[in-house]
Design an enzyme around this catalytic site. Structure first.
Site, mmCIF file in Angstrom:
data_model
loop_
_atom_site.group_PDB
_atom_site.id
_atom_site.type_symbol
_atom_site.label_atom_id
_atom_site.label_comp_id
_atom_site.label_asym_id
_atom_site.label_seq_id
_atom_site.Cartn_x
_atom_site.Cartn_y
_atom_site.Cartn_z
ATOM 1 N N TRP A 80 -4.462 2.238 -15.376
ATOM 2 C CA TRP A 80 -5.568 2.354 -16.344
ATOM 3 C C TRP A 80 -5.920 3.830 -16.594
ATOM 4 O O TRP A 80 -6.858 4.148 -17.323
ATOM 5 C CB TRP A 80 -6.796 1.561 -15.884
ATOM 6 C CG TRP A 80 -7.466 2.076 -14.643
ATOM 7 C CD1 TRP A 80 -8.604 2.857 -14.614
ATOM 8 C CD2 TRP A 80 -7.096 1.860 -13.282
ATOM 9 N NE1 TRP A 80 -8.940 3.140 -13.311
ATOM 10 C CE2 TRP A 80 -8.035 2.536 -12.467
ATOM 11 C CE3 TRP A 80 -6.059 1.149 -12.652
ATOM 12 C CZ2 TRP A 80 -7.957 2.553 -11.077
ATOM 13 C CZ3 TRP A 80 -5.988 1.160 -11.265
ATOM 14 C CH2 TRP A 80 -6.922 1.851 -10.501
ATOM 15 N N THR A 87 0.849 -1.196 0.000
ATOM 16 C CA THR A 87 0.000 0.000 0.000
ATOM 17 C C THR A 87 0.885 1.247 0.000
ATOM 18 O O THR A 87 0.655 2.190 -0.773
ATOM 19 C CB THR A 87 -0.956 0.009 1.210
ATOM 20 O OG1 THR A 87 -1.799 -1.141 1.115
ATOM 21 C CG2 THR A 87 -1.812 1.265 1.250
ATOM 22 N N GLU A 105 1.151 4.171 -2.758
ATOM 23 C CA GLU A 105 0.897 5.583 -2.402
ATOM 24 C C GLU A 105 2.125 6.451 -2.666
ATOM 25 O O GLU A 105 1.990 7.601 -3.084
ATOM 26 C CB GLU A 105 0.452 5.708 -0.940
ATOM 27 C CG GLU A 105 -0.814 4.933 -0.564
ATOM 28 C CD GLU A 105 -2.024 5.225 -1.424
ATOM 29 O OE1 GLU A 105 -2.071 6.284 -2.085
ATOM 30 O OE2 GLU A 105 -2.932 4.372 -1.459
HETATM 31 N N1 ARG Z 1 -5.431 3.874 -2.717
HETATM 32 C C1 ARG Z 1 -5.794 2.474 -2.656
HETATM 33 C C2 ARG Z 1 -6.907 2.328 -1.627
HETATM 34 O O1 ARG Z 1 -6.866 2.922 -0.566
HETATM 35 C C3 ARG Z 1 -4.614 1.614 -2.255
HETATM 36 C C4 ARG Z 1 -4.442 0.409 -3.087
HETATM 37 C C5 ARG Z 1 -3.247 -0.361 -2.600
HETATM 38 N N2 ARG Z 1 -3.231 -1.712 -3.071
HETATM 39 C C6 ARG Z 1 -2.619 -2.702 -2.415
HETATM 40 N N3 ARG Z 1 -2.548 -3.891 -2.913
HETATM 41 N N4 ARG Z 1 -2.050 -2.509 -1.257
HETATM 42 O O2 ARG Z 1 -7.875 1.632 -1.886
HETATM 43 ZN ZN ZN Z 2 -4.090 4.769 -5.903
#
Ligand code: ARG
Ligand code: ZN
Ligand code: CA
Length: 311
Positions: free
Chosen positions: A235, A220, A224
């Site tokens: 995408w 995550t 970020e």
């Molecule tokens: N900004 C995304 C959310 O809060 C984070 C996605 C991160 N993905 C992951 N596999 N850790 O939903």
């Molecule tokens: Zn994101």
């Protein structure tokens, strides 16, 4: 009054409803009339830097004449970014251990330097594109703050309560429960200094201690920090024609979740589902591309929004 950033077909905001980095961006754009212009200039500058690098690489003599074109370079070398972690906790579990904090720094360094062992899982189609971004991180400090508040939302209230430490030269990470099942969110380059950095839930931070599968591998923060360095979702937060402004990430029309099988085809090309800027499980994302590397490094150029971090 203006439209959302990157919302040419009117679908970006809709499609990005899962992504709180995009939601946060659109809120900031609504609150700040100058931000759209500022980010537009950052985008324009990034493109001009990349165009110049391509010309320089092409014109370089002694590469064997008619042989391979040398990879474009920005001559910035390895960039090391100090990180301050602010842990805001309402119970002992959320007051994560030093070991958990250190594990997150280690994951960031592995992922951004292509030292993660799962990079080897990359299918042949994309194997040549896996990048060592030459960005790395050092833990510069940890603040621990007890607060009875149990969730902080995505409106930067945690940052108002505990302002960032020297945001021009330091990556600030607030670790607190966001609520609503939200893993984390980032501020893109160009936003206000007072809210610069990323916010992540304690159970999605690092890969040991209080972590929750399938988001228990520290990715995550990798995702970020990608946004923090101006990377978009692969995408492009839109349909097939919507771009992430990176040429070597194939076009797609939406996020992938879980652990997709290879190949996953959308927009008549194979999705790079293993890219950190998709939405898959932590164990199924393991690469940045060379194009993403070039793009993110433009923020450190002398004319870029994070130039102060390159020295
Ligand atoms: N900004 C995304 C959310 O809060 C984070 C996605 C991160 N993905 C992951 N596999 N850790 O939903
Ligand atoms: Zn994101
Ligand atoms: Ca692309």
């Amino acid at each position: 009054m203006h439209t959302d950033f990157n919302d040419e077909d009117g679908k970006a905001a809709q499609n990005a409803k899962n992504c709180y980095s995009m939601k946060n961006l659109n809120r900031l754009l609504n609150e700040n009339d100058n931000l759209y212009k500022k980010m537009y200039q950052i985008e324009k500058n990034s493109r001009s830097i990349l165009a110049k690098q391509a010309v320089t690489a092409q014109g370089k003599p002694g590469s064997g004449g008619g042989g391979t074109t040398p990879a474009p370079t920005d001559n910035l070398g390895v960039i090391s970014i100090p990180v301050v972690v602010t842990v805001v906790y309402s119970n002992t579990q959320e007051n994560i251990s030093d070991a958990q904090i250190n594990s997150q720094i280690a994951v960031m360094n592995a992922d951004f330097r292509k030292a993660n062992s799962d990079a080897a899982n990359t299918p042949t189609e994309f194997a040549g594109l896996v990048a060592d971004t030459e960005v790395q991180f050092t833990l510069a400090g940890v603040r621990r703050e007890a607060n009875s508040r149990t969730s902080w939302g995505t409106n930067d209230e945690v940052k108002a309560q505990y302002p960032p430490v020297t945001p021009a030269t330091t990556l600030n990470i607030w670790v607190c429960n966001i609520g609503g099942g939200i893993l984390g969110y980032a501020q893109f380059p160009g936003g206000p200094a007072a809210t610069d950095g990323i916010v992540v839930g304690p159970n999605y931070f690092g890969n040991t201690g209080y972590v929750s599968a399938p988001f228990d591998k520290g990715r995550t923060v990798t995702h970020e920090v990608g946004h923090y360095l101006n990377l978009r979702h692969i995408w492009g937060d839109g349909r097939c024609q919507q771009d992430d402004y990176v040429a070597d990430t194939p076009s797609s029309d939406g996020p992938n979740y879980g652990c997709p099988s290879y190949p996953t085809t959308n927009c008549r090309s194979t999705d790079m589902t293993m890219n950190y800027m998709d939405y898959t499980n932590d164990s199924c994302m393991y690469m940045f591309s060379e194009g993403q590397k070039s793009r993110l490094r433009t923020v450190f150029a002398s004319s870029g929004p994070r130039a102060a971090m390159a020295n």
